[in-house]
Design an enzyme around this catalytic site. Sequence first.
Site, PDB file in Angstrom:
ATOM      1  N   GLU A 113      -7.038  -9.474  -3.127  1.00  0.00           N
ATOM      2  CA  GLU A 113      -8.186  -9.191  -4.011  1.00  0.00           C
ATOM      3  C   GLU A 113      -7.755  -8.648  -5.370  1.00  0.00           C
ATOM      4  O   GLU A 113      -8.473  -8.800  -6.355  1.00  0.00           O
ATOM      5  CB  GLU A 113      -9.176  -8.230  -3.339  1.00  0.00           C
ATOM      6  CG  GLU A 113      -8.690  -6.805  -3.081  1.00  0.00           C
ATOM      7  CD  GLU A 113      -8.004  -6.621  -1.723  1.00  0.00           C
ATOM      8  OE1 GLU A 113      -7.503  -7.618  -1.165  1.00  0.00           O
ATOM      9  OE2 GLU A 113      -7.940  -5.468  -1.254  1.00  0.00           O
ATOM     10  N   HIS A 170      -2.789  -7.267  -0.550  1.00  0.00           N
ATOM     11  CA  HIS A 170      -4.188  -7.244  -1.001  1.00  0.00           C
ATOM     12  C   HIS A 170      -4.415  -8.366  -2.021  1.00  0.00           C
ATOM     13  O   HIS A 170      -4.265  -8.132  -3.227  1.00  0.00           O
ATOM     14  CB  HIS A 170      -4.501  -5.893  -1.653  1.00  0.00           C
ATOM     15  CG  HIS A 170      -4.572  -4.763  -0.686  1.00  0.00           C
ATOM     16  ND1 HIS A 170      -5.730  -4.428  -0.020  1.00  0.00           N
ATOM     17  CD2 HIS A 170      -3.626  -3.908  -0.249  1.00  0.00           C
ATOM     18  CE1 HIS A 170      -5.491  -3.404   0.775  1.00  0.00           C
ATOM     19  NE2 HIS A 170      -4.218  -3.061   0.664  1.00  0.00           N
ATOM     20  N   ARG A 198       1.699   1.540   4.540  1.00  0.00           N
ATOM     21  CA  ARG A 198       2.920   2.156   5.087  1.00  0.00           C
ATOM     22  C   ARG A 198       3.455   1.391   6.284  1.00  0.00           C
ATOM     23  O   ARG A 198       4.624   1.455   6.589  1.00  0.00           O
ATOM     24  CB  ARG A 198       2.612   3.570   5.575  1.00  0.00           C
ATOM     25  CG  ARG A 198       2.304   4.531   4.471  1.00  0.00           C
ATOM     26  CD  ARG A 198       2.511   5.978   4.884  1.00  0.00           C
ATOM     27  NE  ARG A 198       2.411   6.803   3.696  1.00  0.00           N
ATOM     28  CZ  ARG A 198       1.258   7.234   3.193  1.00  0.00           C
ATOM     29  NH1 ARG A 198       0.127   6.954   3.816  1.00  0.00           N
ATOM     30  NH2 ARG A 198       1.235   7.948   2.083  1.00  0.00           N
ATOM     31  N   CYS A 238      -4.901  -6.511   4.722  1.00  0.00           N
ATOM     32  CA  CYS A 238      -4.031  -5.362   5.000  1.00  0.00           C
ATOM     33  C   CYS A 238      -4.324  -4.773   6.387  1.00  0.00           C
ATOM     34  O   CYS A 238      -3.849  -5.317   7.378  1.00  0.00           O
ATOM     35  CB  CYS A 238      -4.147  -4.328   3.882  1.00  0.00           C
ATOM     36  SG  CYS A 238      -2.677  -3.301   3.796  1.00  0.00           S
TER      37      CYS A 238
HETATM   38  N1  GLN Z   1      -3.306   1.890   7.135  1.00  0.00           N
HETATM   39  C1  GLN Z   1      -2.508   0.718   7.028  1.00  0.00           C
HETATM   40  C2  GLN Z   1      -1.131   1.024   6.491  1.00  0.00           C
HETATM   41  O1  GLN Z   1      -0.915   2.045   5.882  1.00  0.00           O
HETATM   42  C3  GLN Z   1      -3.209  -0.325   6.153  1.00  0.00           C
HETATM   43  C4  GLN Z   1      -3.335   0.105   4.729  1.00  0.00           C
HETATM   44  C5  GLN Z   1      -4.328  -0.730   3.958  1.00  0.00           C
HETATM   45  O2  GLN Z   1      -5.179  -1.396   4.518  1.00  0.00           O
HETATM   46  N2  GLN Z   1      -4.263  -0.672   2.648  1.00  0.00           N
HETATM   47  O3  GLN Z   1      -0.221   0.266   6.680  1.00  0.00           O
END
Ligand code: GLN
Length: 549
Positions: free
Chosen positions: A524, A522, A475, A391
Amino acid sequence: MKKNHKYIFVVGGVMSGVGKGIASSSIGKILQSKGFKVNPIKVDPYLNVDAGNMNPIEHGEVFVLDSGLETDQDMGNYERFLEMNLNSEDYMTSGSVYKHVIERERNLGYRGKCVEAIPHITEEILRRIKKAADEHQSDISLIEIGGTIGDYQNILFIEAARTLKIKHPQDVIFIMVSYLPIPGSLGEMKTRPTQNAVRQLNSYGVQPDIIIARGAQSLDYKRKEKIAMACAIAPENVISAPDIASIYDVPINFEKDKISSIILKIFHLRSKTNGNSLKYWKDFVHERAQAKKELQIAVVGKYFDTGDFVLSDAYVSVIEAIKFSSAWKGARTNLTWINSKEYETDPKKISELKDYDGIIVPGGFGESGVEGVIMAVEYARVNKIPYLGLCYGMQLAVIEFARNVIGWKDAHTSEINPKSSHVVIDIMPEQKKLLEEGRYGATMRLGAYPAILKKGTIAYGAYGEKNISERHRHRYEVNPEYIADVENAGMVFSGTSPDRRLMEIAELPKNIHPFFLGTQFHPEFKARPLHPHPLFTAFIDACLKNRQS
Ligand code: GLN
């Protein structure tokens, strides 16, 4: 719902944090191994509607379901232990229950009645429990009530359970997971706090059928008898649950005290399987213990000085995913948590990364420590150390590439620098609107989305198929304006949304780097002990090869 459906309520005694979730997951695993279809439900008595706005450093990881519901990390334990995908109905908080009841009242759903905690809240709790059982077509529901007996906020859940028991005395049992301290000055296990916790539960009109006695040591028969005598339960129904090396040993350990026969006997059920039905599970635990090869992996992120304990809670799914894939490959992996801020204050320190077989950058939010992370990504890319970005780890890899390969020196994400001349990671218009309205809860791209993989890439090789589905919680996205430039410079978007608008996986070709891959999702969240996640396994494989060379 099936006739004579069974319910097991798991409550906590003495104190929280002693492994109620693992105990419940383990009971579920054992009952599955006896041939029953089990569905777990987690109840969190706090007023947050979901876990989405909670700080993971304080409360542990926010686990995301396929549906997009943001839940407590225990839901992850359930999915991993029971090898199943859970639904929104399988999780509730006091906040979510109250919200529903209040909205229903506002919409005249109670037809002018006075709406009260009892019976309307308790009825709503039971409606959800039954709905979850229905959806899963299960034989046994396992409902874990968060917190401890005596917390004011879980009293309505216990009351709901009690009324269910009154209506179906044969079909409901209560298990208390208690804690037996061994005060240093005495050196012996004390049973009194457990006795008092049972008395408190009794004062709500509930008697436990089984007590799971957590403690640093095993419980001897003498103390089982003592608890039995004081709490009016059979000594055999007190299960010894000492601290053990791996949570995956817990089901095996519970069975030493025959917990499944005790439960089945109370329910008048017979095992539907014979022989050693926990075999695959035991094999996994055994393989893990036998693993010979060692790996050192650095996990680089913004960490506060909280110590390993809390970090391991905040990233539990990543840690477990690594464990499963390592065991699969006959390896044991040590994770080192590196605070990226250290690289910002002392850039020379970055060379310590050469001692690691692989580097992971997990998910994260905000500005803190980000430049240090980007330095680590660059180090991994240039020195050909296997890199897995999850991410934020993918977004920062794209930023690093844009800065240092393409040469857009101030490339950034609009999360941190919206004024950059190359905002390569940007917010989606839908999300922007919600944020402008000050709405934060459940406003990210959440839950399962499909993606399509490009043939001949690392991602395709790992999954072995073209169509995948993975869970999201973010986001920001790769900015569509720059996709062509980034690809022309050599980065490959090997996974995209089916309409190709959203970039899901970024990687470097194998002839340039042995393993450099980041995912917008993700992975995981979908790693399971007996079904390790293919990307983690491919990463571990690359780390092993890197170590050999
Ligand atoms: N901060 C980033 C976003 O909101 C990544 C979020 C994350 O790693 N879960 O897109």
